[in-house]
Scaffold this active site. Structure first.
Site, mmCIF file in Angstrom:
data_model
loop_
_atom_site.group_PDB
_atom_site.id
_atom_site.type_symbol
_atom_site.label_atom_id
_atom_site.label_comp_id
_atom_site.label_asym_id
_atom_site.label_seq_id
_atom_site.Cartn_x
_atom_site.Cartn_y
_atom_site.Cartn_z
ATOM 1 N N HIS A 193 1.420 4.270 -2.982
ATOM 2 C CA HIS A 193 1.409 5.750 -2.949
ATOM 3 C C HIS A 193 2.636 6.303 -3.687
ATOM 4 O O HIS A 193 2.537 7.293 -4.399
ATOM 5 C CB HIS A 193 1.470 6.267 -1.505
ATOM 6 N N HIS A 207 0.847 -1.208 0.000
ATOM 7 C CA HIS A 207 0.000 0.000 0.000
ATOM 8 C C HIS A 207 0.882 1.257 0.000
ATOM 9 O O HIS A 207 0.664 2.173 -0.794
ATOM 10 C CB HIS A 207 -0.916 -0.037 1.229
ATOM 11 N N GLU A 208 1.887 1.269 0.880
ATOM 12 C CA GLU A 208 2.774 2.445 0.960
ATOM 13 C C GLU A 208 3.552 2.619 -0.342
ATOM 14 O O GLU A 208 3.692 3.734 -0.844
ATOM 15 C CB GLU A 208 3.759 2.302 2.132
HETATM 16 ZN ZN LIG Z 1 -2.370 5.243 2.411
#
Ligand SMILES: [Zn+2]
Length: 266
Positions: free
Chosen positions: A130, A126-127
């Protein structure tokens, strides 16, 4: 029409047309007026500051799991040109991040809340989502455009009221919902990346469901504040799960849940 106004209008429109990029894995077209080099230099500077502020963790289990899943996931991020680094930092803060340029940190505070390496793989994915979607650069780009739009309105209408209304409109209409869509996109990318890397994507839904129930408490308060999670987000992830399971089935290396954390208990 004043010449200055006309020049700014031309600049505004040409920036909108020229500054466009496709997000990896989702294909969404995004506004991009910054360069990767600039974003990566900011990322490296911030990473150096975080590493000076917190000590690296000495927990062998956490370090091994992050090194393993970080390497496995980074392989599927495409041609980013990132110089990947993965560090577990010793602090009770429950958070994680990936800065532009591929500088990943997971705090021991959030590691303690995870059951296994697959949950870590989702958080890291998820990180990384980004970062490879360049959400920071996109946010900066909208900021530039918003400032330029403000100048246009001020020159064109020469009215403070018009400028104030413009500011409110862009803040509420563009700037705020933006982060919700960024979260959904990072979830989607995270699910894809963990599955390609051979981690069971069902662990991702388990993780967020477990913690969204407790989002009012201090548990994972920091992660929630920078990555707000709600029922819509979990529903969207559940809908993407069949797609992720297909990627997982095809993964050449199956890791399942990976290391199941003992958190120091025998
Ligand atoms: Zn996030």
């Amino acid at each position: 029409m004043k010449p200055t106004f006309f020049c700014f209008l031309l600049l505004f429109l040409s920036l909108l047309l020229a500054g466009c990029r496709s997000v990896p894995l989702t294909g969404r077209k995004q506004l991009m007026l910054t360069t990767s080099e600039y974003e990566n230099s900011l990322g490296l500077k911030a990473y150096t500051e975080y590493k000076a502020k917190y000590k690296p963790s000495t927990n062998a289990e956490y370090n091994k799991a992050l090194a393993r899943c970080g390497k496995a996931i980074a392989k599927f991020t495409g041609d980013t040109g990132f110089d990947w680094q993965f560090t577990v930092l010793e602090t009770d803060i429950e958070n994680a991040f990936c800065l532009p340029g591929g500088k990943v940190a997971v705090y021991s505070g959030i590691m303690k809340q995870m059951h296994n390496e697959a949950e870590l793989a989702f958080v890291v994915g998820h990180e990384i989502g980004h970062a490879i979607a360049r959400h920071g650069g996109e946010r900066m780009s909208w900021g530039y455009l918003q400032s330029l739009g403000g100048v246009l309105v001020a020159i064109g209408l020469q009215s403070d009221l018009a400028n104030d209304l413009y500011g409110m409109g862009t803040n509420f209409g563009v700037m705020l919902p933006f982060s919700r869509s960024n979260e959904a996109e990072a979830d989607y990318i995270g699910l894809c990346l963990m599955s390609y890397a051979g981690y069971d994507p069902r662990a991702a839904v388990d993780f967020w469901t477990r913690f969204s129930k407790d989002s009012q408490s201090s548990l994972l308060g920091n992660l929630m504040s920078t990555h707000p999670c709600d029922a819509d987000r979990i529903e969207a992830m559940s809908k993407s799960l069949p797609m992720a399971l297909k990627l997982y089935e095809k993964a050449s290396t199956k890791r399942g849940l990976g290391i199941v954390f003992s958190h120091g208990k025998k």
